[in-house]
Scaffold this motif. Structure first.
Motif, PDB file in Angstrom:
ATOM      1  N   PHE A 171       0.762  -0.989  -0.133  1.00 31.59           N
ATOM      2  CA  PHE A 171      -0.394   0.024   0.112  1.00 31.59           C
ATOM      3  C   PHE A 171       0.971   1.087   0.520  1.00 31.59           C
ATOM      4  O   PHE A 171       2.024   0.753   0.984  1.00 31.59           O
ATOM      5  CB  PHE A 171      -0.793   0.057   1.644  1.00 31.59           C
ATOM      6  CG  PHE A 171      -1.718   1.200   1.580  1.00 31.59           C
ATOM      7  CD1 PHE A 171      -2.867   1.609   0.290  1.00 31.59           C
ATOM      8  CD2 PHE A 171      -1.416   1.928   2.529  1.00 31.59           C
ATOM      9  CE1 PHE A 171      -2.996   2.434   0.089  1.00 31.59           C
ATOM     10  CE2 PHE A 171      -2.175   3.056   2.600  1.00 31.59           C
ATOM     11  CZ  PHE A 171      -3.358   3.733   2.128  1.00 31.59           C
ATOM     12  N   THR A 172       0.407   2.054  -0.998  1.00 31.61           N
ATOM     13  CA  THR A 172       1.562   3.446  -1.217  1.00 31.61           C
ATOM     14  C   THR A 172       0.654   4.746  -1.146  1.00 31.61           C
ATOM     15  O   THR A 172      -0.472   3.940  -1.898  1.00 31.61           O
ATOM     16  CB  THR A 172       2.280   3.875  -2.520  1.00 31.61           C
ATOM     17  OG1 THR A 172       1.821   3.316  -3.485  1.00 31.61           O
ATOM     18  CG2 THR A 172       3.415   2.265  -2.112  1.00 31.61           C
ATOM     19  N   CYS A 173       0.144   5.465  -0.054  1.00 32.85           N
ATOM     20  CA  CYS A 173      -0.091   6.629  -0.191  1.00 32.85           C
ATOM     21  C   CYS A 173       0.254   8.279  -0.034  1.00 32.85           C
ATOM     22  O   CYS A 173       1.542   8.338   0.898  1.00 32.85           O
ATOM     23  CB  CYS A 173      -1.049   6.025   1.247  1.00 32.85           C
ATOM     24  SG  CYS A 173      -2.296   7.900   1.494  1.00 32.85           S
ATOM     25  N   PRO A 174       0.671   8.696  -0.809  1.00 35.17           N
ATOM     26  CA  PRO A 174       1.059  10.065  -0.977  1.00 35.17           C
ATOM     27  C   PRO A 174       0.674  11.606   0.757  1.00 35.17           C
ATOM     28  O   PRO A 174      -0.901  10.538   1.211  1.00 35.17           O
ATOM     29  CB  PRO A 174       0.384  11.452  -2.080  1.00 35.17           C
ATOM     30  CG  PRO A 174      -0.858  10.437  -2.282  1.00 35.17           C
ATOM     31  CD  PRO A 174      -0.808   9.241  -2.021  1.00 35.17           C
ATOM     32  N   VAL A 175       1.228  12.376   1.101  1.00 30.45           N
ATOM     33  CA  VAL A 175       1.147  13.073   2.310  1.00 30.45           C
ATOM     34  C   VAL A 175       0.707  14.095   1.156  1.00 30.45           C
ATOM     35  O   VAL A 175       0.189  14.827   0.270  1.00 30.45           O
ATOM     36  CB  VAL A 175       1.843  12.969   3.118  1.00 30.45           C
ATOM     37  CG1 VAL A 175       2.215  12.451   3.768  1.00 30.45           C
ATOM     38  CG2 VAL A 175       2.668  14.189   2.798  1.00 30.45           C
ATOM     39  N   ARG A 176      -1.129  14.132   2.697  1.00 31.24           N
ATOM     40  CA  ARG A 176      -1.980  16.157   2.164  1.00 31.24           C
ATOM     41  C   ARG A 176      -1.857  16.607   2.640  1.00 31.24           C
ATOM     42  O   ARG A 176      -1.396  16.263   4.478  1.00 31.24           O
ATOM     43  CB  ARG A 176      -2.919  15.620   1.962  1.00 31.24           C
ATOM     44  CG  ARG A 176      -3.773  14.396   0.578  1.00 31.24           C
ATOM     45  CD  ARG A 176      -3.438  15.461  -0.730  1.00 31.24           C
ATOM     46  NE  ARG A 176      -3.373  14.852  -1.736  1.00 31.24           N
ATOM     47  CZ  ARG A 176      -2.089  15.017  -2.578  1.00 31.24           C
ATOM     48  NH1 ARG A 176      -1.279  14.719  -2.032  1.00 31.24           N
ATOM     49  NH2 ARG A 176      -2.451  14.001  -3.479  1.00 31.24           N
ATOM     50  N   LYS A 177      -1.560  18.320   3.026  1.00 30.70           N
ATOM     51  CA  LYS A 177      -1.932  19.371   3.909  1.00 30.70           C
ATOM     52  C   LYS A 177      -3.068  19.394   4.723  1.00 30.70           C
ATOM     53  O   LYS A 177      -3.186  19.671   6.136  1.00 30.70           O
ATOM     54  CB  LYS A 177      -0.884  20.355   3.570  1.00 30.70           C
ATOM     55  CG  LYS A 177      -0.420  21.221   4.762  1.00 30.70           C
ATOM     56  CD  LYS A 177       0.789  21.855   4.889  1.00 30.70           C
ATOM     57  CE  LYS A 177       1.025  23.665   5.356  1.00 30.70           C
ATOM     58  NZ  LYS A 177      -0.120  23.085   6.951  1.00 30.70           N
ATOM     59  N   THR A 178      -4.072  18.934   3.749  1.00 36.04           N
ATOM     60  CA  THR A 178      -5.731  19.437   4.049  1.00 36.04           C
ATOM     61  C   THR A 178      -6.727  18.367   3.275  1.00 36.04           C
ATOM     62  O   THR A 178      -5.696  18.135   2.212  1.00 36.04           O
ATOM     63  CB  THR A 178      -6.107  20.365   4.234  1.00 36.04           C
ATOM     64  OG1 THR A 178      -5.846  21.563   3.154  1.00 36.04           O
ATOM     65  CG2 THR A 178      -5.173  21.838   4.832  1.00 36.04           C
ATOM     66  N   ILE A 179      -7.455  18.434   4.524  1.00 38.16           N
ATOM     67  CA  ILE A 179      -8.568  16.950   3.353  1.00 38.16           C
ATOM     68  C   ILE A 179      -9.950  18.552   3.018  1.00 38.16           C
ATOM     69  O   ILE A 179      -9.955  18.955   3.803  1.00 38.16           O
ATOM     70  CB  ILE A 179      -9.167  16.580   4.627  1.00 38.16           C
ATOM     71  CG1 ILE A 179      -8.109  15.320   5.105  1.00 38.16           C
ATOM     72  CG2 ILE A 179     -10.119  15.148   3.571  1.00 38.16           C
ATOM     73  CD1 ILE A 179      -7.403  14.837   3.678  1.00 38.16           C
ATOM     74  N   ARG A 180     -10.570  18.301   2.015  1.00 38.69           N
ATOM     75  CA  ARG A 180     -10.984  19.069   1.290  1.00 38.69           C
ATOM     76  C   ARG A 180     -12.432  18.759   1.729  1.00 38.69           C
ATOM     77  O   ARG A 180     -12.797  17.453   2.142  1.00 38.69           O
ATOM     78  CB  ARG A 180     -11.132  19.432  -0.092  1.00 38.69           C
ATOM     79  CG  ARG A 180     -11.614  17.794  -0.576  1.00 38.69           C
ATOM     80  CD  ARG A 180     -11.929  18.755  -2.862  1.00 38.69           C
ATOM     81  NE  ARG A 180     -11.825  17.677  -3.204  1.00 38.69           N
ATOM     82  CZ  ARG A 180     -10.983  16.657  -4.449  1.00 38.69           C
ATOM     83  NH1 ARG A 180     -10.000  17.687  -4.720  1.00 38.69           N
ATOM     84  NH2 ARG A 180     -11.553  15.984  -5.220  1.00 38.69           N
ATOM     85  N   PRO A 181     -13.566  19.167   1.458  1.00 34.87           N
ATOM     86  CA  PRO A 181     -14.930  19.423   2.131  1.00 34.87           C
ATOM     87  C   PRO A 181     -16.111  18.658   1.085  1.00 34.87           C
ATOM     88  O   PRO A 181     -15.102  19.255   0.363  1.00 34.87           O
ATOM     89  CB  PRO A 181     -15.819  20.482   3.427  1.00 34.87           C
ATOM     90  CG  PRO A 181     -14.618  21.278   2.853  1.00 34.87           C
ATOM     91  CD  PRO A 181     -13.542  20.944   1.983  1.00 34.87           C
ATOM     92  N   VAL A 182     -16.599  17.789   1.495  1.00 33.34           N
ATOM     93  CA  VAL A 182     -17.227  16.932  -0.003  1.00 33.34           C
ATOM     94  C   VAL A 182     -19.084  17.120   0.243  1.00 33.34           C
ATOM     95  O   VAL A 182     -19.294  17.975   1.768  1.00 33.34           O
ATOM     96  CB  VAL A 182     -16.984  15.437   0.274  1.00 33.34           C
ATOM     97  CG1 VAL A 182     -15.244  16.050  -0.294  1.00 33.34           C
ATOM     98  CG2 VAL A 182     -17.813  14.921   1.456  1.00 33.34           C
ATOM     99  N   GLN A 183     -19.648  16.485  -0.643  1.00 31.10           N
ATOM    100  CA  GLN A 183     -21.044  17.669  -0.699  1.00 31.10           C
ATOM    101  C   GLN A 183     -21.131  16.346  -1.290  1.00 31.10           C
ATOM    102  O   GLN A 183     -21.482  16.289  -2.784  1.00 31.10           O
ATOM    103  CB  GLN A 183     -21.523  18.008  -1.417  1.00 31.10           C
ATOM    104  CG  GLN A 183     -21.197  19.800  -0.884  1.00 31.10           C
ATOM    105  CD  GLN A 183     -22.076  20.253   1.280  1.00 31.10           C
ATOM    106  OE1 GLN A 183     -23.175  19.792   0.409  1.00 31.10           O
ATOM    107  NE2 GLN A 183     -21.311  20.890   1.772  1.00 31.10           N
ATOM    108  N   LEU A 184     -21.187  14.943  -0.890  1.00 30.08           N
ATOM    109  CA  LEU A 184     -21.563  13.897  -0.958  1.00 30.08           C
ATOM    110  C   LEU A 184     -23.777  12.958  -0.798  1.00 30.08           C
ATOM    111  O   LEU A 184     -23.525  12.685  -0.197  1.00 30.08           O
ATOM    112  CB  LEU A 184     -20.907  12.813  -0.653  1.00 30.08           C
ATOM    113  CG  LEU A 184     -19.879  12.057  -1.318  1.00 30.08           C
ATOM    114  CD1 LEU A 184     -18.733  10.895  -0.770  1.00 30.08           C
ATOM    115  CD2 LEU A 184     -20.091  13.136  -2.915  1.00 30.08           C
ATOM    116  N   THR A 185     -25.078  13.705  -1.731  1.00 28.19           N
ATOM    117  CA  THR A 185     -25.902  14.230  -1.260  1.00 28.19           C
ATOM    118  C   THR A 185     -26.514  12.809  -2.367  1.00 28.19           C
ATOM    119  O   THR A 185     -27.755  12.770  -2.236  1.00 28.19           O
ATOM    120  CB  THR A 185     -26.394  15.303  -0.750  1.00 28.19           C
ATOM    121  OG1 THR A 185     -26.332  15.614  -2.113  1.00 28.19           O
ATOM    122  CG2 THR A 185     -25.584  15.863   0.339  1.00 28.19           C
TER     123      THR A 185
END
Length: 413
Positions: A208-222
């Protein structure tokens, strides 16, 4: 909202995720099951829990929030008290991906104190305990990996497919696309099955490989949208390759009545890549027009445990499980509810909304732990389908404002 509540009602409970749901306010909350220390100095004193249930949730959220946690009375009344081998293996994995964690366990293994260190990441290798599958450990890494100091490359060895935990195939086809919606993406973001290992012997390997992120973006999954296609993988190891074909045929006999666009490929691993135990199974994923994924899976009974299962029965039952998941609906399937809710909590300080099917008991407990560690409470609205709409069961719209979690350990280039 009645179906997701438990316990007797009381007007002003401070210990429950749903304010009007609890036993008497002066006693531990019946729906929590364990009394979390709820005081004003939570940040300085950390949290104390009783019992071994939801062990992973507590250590995960402790690592992300930086609050230390103490878990007492771990199977203290059991014939074999204390931590199990797979839990000790999970603690070792956390120790490998963090730097400076302090872990104290008493002699009997019934009390654990965990003070999290810095999430470091890098390249790690871990031999997972065969009592639980690799999915048990991978679920935790999926939640932690974006917040490491350096991109994570984890090689995990053990049981890749068993009937208890989410299999590697399921996490690959549903969890990764879900994380991409929150902005966790890149070329280095992948999950690869190198060797397949069935329970109880194991012998599988995944990377499993994964990059790093500074922030997580909000989502609207409705809006999940309608189902457009079904994909799947029928895998078999150390048994006849014909098993895979028999599974595919029986699953298609059920699913063809629902949808024409179905493709299930067979994966038969041989030699050193086939692990140590025989077995077979099926993972199915339904994709919607709006890019949401709903999944179901079944594995054969591990060798020497319980009654053997026919591939035809397994294929049919797995297809029915998928149709049940489609009926439950929502934008996230039941196995990924907690991952979606955690990423919503850690998002930027903006409103996130996700439509889910009925909440699983594991998810309900996860909400309570999020409230303990991050002081975030979700707005829960039940949405009933209209009579003229054939949209399955009741849905739950989860809304929250993210805590604005920022990855402070990420290296700036």
């Amino acid at each position: 909202m009645e179906e997701i509540r438990a316990g007797r009602r009381s007007a002003s409970c401070t210990k429950c995720i749903l304010p009007s749901t609890c036993a008497e306010t002066d006693s531990p909350c019946h729906c929590i099951g364990f009394n979390a220390t709820n005081n004003n100095n939570m940040a300085s004193h950390g949290l104390t829990y009783d019992g071994c249930n939801f062990f992973r949730q507590r250590l995960l959220l402790s690592t992300l929030s930086g609050k230390h946690v103490k878990i007492k009375n771990i199977r203290s009344r059991d014939d074999e008290p204390g931590l199990r081998d797979f839990e000790a293996s999970f603690i070792r994995l956390l120790d490998k991906v963090t730097n400076g964690s302090r872990i104290e366990i008493n002699q009997t293994g019934t009390t654990l104190f965990y003070q999290p260190g810095l999430l470091y990441g890098g390249s790690i290798e871990h031999d997972c305990n065969p009592q639980r599958s690799v999915g048990y450990y991978l679920e935790a890494l999926l939640m932690l990996a974006p917040f490491m100091k350096t991109p994570l490359k984890a090689t995990l060895r053990g049981v890749t497919n068993d009937p208890t935990d989410p299999t590697v195939d399921l996490l690959k086809s549903t969890s990764l696309p879900l994380m991409k919606k929150f902005g966790i993406d890149g070329e280095a973001f992948e999950l690869k099955v190198v060797k397949r290992g069935m329970a109880p012997g194991g012998g599988g390997e995944v990377v499993f490989t994964c990059p790093v992120r500074k922030t997580i973006r909000p989502v609207q999954l409705t809006e999940p949208g309608k189902i457009k296609r079904i994909r799947g993988v029928a895998y078999s190891v150390r048994v006849s390759p014909q098993m895979g074909n028999r599974i595919v045929e029986s699953a298609r006999s059920v699913l063809n009545q629902f949808l024409p666009d179905i493709y299930i490929y067979t994966d038969h691993m041989k030699g050193v890549n086939s692990g140590k135990s025989p077995g077979f199974g099926l993972t199915l994923v339904a994709e919607t027009l709006n890019g949401c994924f709903l999944s179901a899976e079944m594995s054969s009974t591990p060798q020497g445990q319980g009654d053997p299962v026919l591939p035809e029965d397994l294929g049919r039952n797995c297809a029915k499980l998928l149709l049940e998941e489609v009926y439950r609906g929502g934008c996230v399937d039941s196995s990924n509810q907690s991952l979606a809710l955690l990423l919503m909590t850690l998002g930027q300080q903006d409103v996130s909304k996700v439509l889910l099917g009925p909440l699983s008991p594991y998810t309900i407990e996860f909400l309570r732990h999020i409230r303990d560690f991050f002081q975030v409470m979700f707005k829960i609205e039940v949405q009933k389908p209209l009579e003229d709409e054939r949209k399955g069961g009741d849905k739950v719209l989860m809304t929250c404002v993210g805590v604005g979690y920022s990855n402070l350990s990420k290296t700036i280039k």
